[in-house]
Design an enzyme around this catalytic site. Sequence first.
Site: not given
Ligand code: NAD
Length: 355
Positions: A82, A84, A101, A135-137, A160, A164, A190, A199
């Site tokens: 996860l 990112a 990343t 993501t759906d994006e 972004y 992805k 989410n 967010k």
């Molecule tokens: P977030 O930004 O809350 O958390 C990302 C985490 O990754 C953080 O804890 C950060 O410290 C860590 N991170 C970032 N770069 C890093 C690196 N180089 N090495 C190690 N750790 C690193 O993100 P989220 O909302 O929890 O999303 C998690 C995943 O789900 C992502 O891949 C995102 O693309 C995907 N996603 C999120 C959503 C959403 O609505 N939040 C929707 C679709 C997909």
Amino acid sequence: MNARVLVTGGAGFIGSALVRHLGAESDYRVLNLDKLTYAGSLSSVEPIADAPTYEFVQADICDGPAIAAIFARFDPDIVVHLAAESHVDRSIDGPDAFIETNIVGTYRMLRAATQHWKGLEPARRERFRFHHVSTDEVFGSLGPDGFFTEETPYDPRSPYSASKAGSDHIVRAWHHTYGLPTLVTNCSNNYGPYHFPEKLVPLMILKALAGEPLPVYGRGDNVRDWLFVEDHVRAIRRVFEAGRPGETYNVGGRAERTNLEVVRAICAILDELRPRADGRPYTDGIAFVADRPGHDLRYAIDASKLEGELGWVPQESFDTGLRKTVGWYLANEPWWRAIQAGQYGGERLGLKQAG
Ligand code: NAD
């Protein structure tokens, strides 16, 4: 021996929800690997921090030797990836970290995972999974009708979503080329507890509580499909336990709302749970501001493959999930106050030109 799950990004919003879920409701041994960027906070995993089945390691997924050493030591059976850079507005202001990343980091994770997987004895090799959370994006933008399915062609529009999309393709290539048992899930927006306050949902809750204007992009008519984070982590677990290697599954909450509807719904819950001192409704604070550059109009997920094949359905409606979320922010002020004080004060992001 309990199976070992390596979760990257487990100090972030969704990753921490997954780690808390696995800690509370499974026997898995969990290693949380996170760089702790601005978006990661160990306070989000405090509820399971002392569990004997849980450990944390601070590392960067772009650091190949560090990642290889972690694989060698922890010896995972399952990887849920996860980590990112996740915020569209930040990707507009500064795309570098997103390319680094999301694309290079995912490649480094795949490289380490493949090497590890090849060295496993046959039974464990058969069961190994690399689950990439996306993501759906990546699918681009919809008009007023239709849904994204697993067959929808990719058409990413922001730095972004492009990063992805790149990572999704690389993961699938590792399955086709090297046979790595991968899974990809593409999920919608989410929301829920422990969400970083840049967010939409937490930003609006906290601005409303502070008596500040509620900045809605454009006319607030962009549509997103809202997924409660705890439903999402149940879907992730279902997919890595029962999904077919090489497959992709869409995850959505069947809860389409315009941004303005979301903000109004938050205001209505706050009117009830924490009425404004002046007696006026929170919707009085809504202020329309300049739209996000290239703002996609509508995303909507068709999750019927996941529902039909693996029997997952969301347990929360948008109304019940949002009520839980608002209630959580009201009850957990120290968590978000620390983040506001340390890293992010609610300022507008995403209007700079990259360069
Ligand atoms: P977030 O930004 O809350 O958390 C990302 C985490 O990754 C953080 O804890 C950060 O410290 C860590 N991170 C970032 N770069 C890093 C690196 N180089 N090495 C190690 N750790 C690193 O993100 P989220 O909302 O929890 O999303 C998690 C995943 O789900 C992502 O891949 C995102 O693309 C995907 N996603 C999120 C959503 C959403 O609505 N939040 C929707 C679709 C997909």
